[in-house]
Design an enzyme around this catalytic site. Structure first.
Site, PDB file in Angstrom:
ATOM      1  N   CYS A 135       0.823  -1.205   0.000  1.00 61.36           N
ATOM      2  CA  CYS A 135       0.000   0.000   0.000  1.00 61.36           C
ATOM      3  C   CYS A 135       0.856   1.254   0.000  1.00 61.36           C
ATOM      4  CB  CYS A 135      -0.988   0.004   1.162  1.00 61.36           C
ATOM      5  SG  CYS A 135      -0.285   0.069   2.806  1.00 61.36           S
ATOM      6  N   CYS A 136       0.214   2.367  -0.373  1.00 64.91           N
ATOM      7  CA  CYS A 136       0.865   3.672  -0.442  1.00 64.91           C
ATOM      8  C   CYS A 136       1.971   3.660  -1.496  1.00 64.91           C
ATOM      9  CB  CYS A 136       1.392   4.056   0.939  1.00 64.91           C
ATOM     10  SG  CYS A 136       1.879   5.788   1.096  1.00 64.91           S
ATOM     11  N   ILE A 137       3.213   3.938  -1.124  1.00 67.65           N
ATOM     12  CA  ILE A 137       4.321   3.966  -2.074  1.00 67.65           C
ATOM     13  C   ILE A 137       4.923   2.575  -2.315  1.00 67.65           C
ATOM     14  CG2 ILE A 137       6.085   4.434  -0.319  1.00 67.65           C
ATOM     15  CD1 ILE A 137       5.952   5.887  -3.931  1.00 67.65           C
ATOM     16  N   THR A 198      -3.151  -0.941  -2.848  1.00 63.77           N
ATOM     17  CA  THR A 198      -4.099   0.141  -2.567  1.00 63.77           C
ATOM     18  C   THR A 198      -3.300   1.400  -2.273  1.00 63.77           C
ATOM     19  OG1 THR A 198      -6.090   0.745  -1.305  1.00 63.77           O
ATOM     20  CG2 THR A 198      -4.300  -0.278  -0.077  1.00 63.77           C
TER      21      THR A 198
END
Length: 225
Positions: A135-137, A198
């Protein structure tokens, strides 16, 4: 028996380690899903240390494993000790520590290098056809290690100012991967590679929406496990 899931951290704190809310959200959703979780981190020095109050560099050195132990309540192992045969899936929360400590994306972008133990962990789960959640980066790790895979970091345009890092999607595409645009409440499943992603804090959204989006990622990972 619950699914056995490894969670890999990159330190403690959004600007130089794992994003704390994302790590906590993943752990809460895994607990709710009945998973048996063990936490790991690479035993390496952080690229830098950031004073999170001032947002400026701090003149000190910290260890990624030691800092990650804060989030793990001390119950953590060196990533080098992770045995893929003992797990059904792996999850990487985000935070700048992913782009600084797990790889050099923060400095080198798509030309980054990936930490050897992070790289070998990702490849081992992929080779064993076991799901990988990011998730995120952290989806940039998959984009770098698995050319041609599908991931999301949210949107490829800064819609309504909610996706200030939208250019990351273009860099992912330049690596030969497919970026799939998703909102913060959604995740994308690359069924062929068993990679679930995500955007989390790549979107400027209320915390509960980020929490719920990570929940969809965890749910899909557990389904694939």
């Amino acid at each position: 028996m619950g699914k056995r899931v490894a969670v890999v951290l990159a330190g403690c704190g959004v600007f130089d380690g794992s994003e704390i809310h994302e790590a906590s959200a993943a752990l809460v959703h895994l607990s709710r899903g009945g998973a048996e979780v063990k936490i790991f981190a690479p035993n390496i020095e952080q690229r830098d240390v950031v004073n999170h109050l001032k947002g400026s560099p701090a003149d000190e050195k910290r260890n990624v494993l030691v800092e990650s132990a804060r989030l793990a309540r001390g119950n953590i192992q060196d990533l080098a000790e992770l045995k893929v045969s003992e797990f059904d899936a792996v999850i990487f929360p985000g935070g700048f520590g992913v782009a600084k400590n797990m790889c050099s994306w923060a400095v080198d972008g798509k030309n980054c290098t990936v930490n050897e133990h992070v790289n070998s962990t990702l490849r081992a789960f992929h080779s064993a056809k076991k799901p990988i959640g990011l998730c995120c980066i952290s989806p940039v790790l998959a984009a770098k290690v698995f050319p041609g895979c599908e991931v999301t970091v949210g949107q490829d345009k800064n819609i309504d100012g909610r996706f200030p890092d939208a250019e990351t999607a273009s860099a992912i595409a330049e690596l030969g991967c497919k970026h799939v645009c998703k909102d913060v409440s959604e995740s994308h499943v690359d069924k062929a590679n068993k990679i679930v992603t995500t955007c989390a804090f790549m979107c400027k959204a209320p915390l509960h929406e980020i929490f719920d989006g990570i929940g969809t990622m965890v749910e899909e990972v557990l389904k694939l496990a």
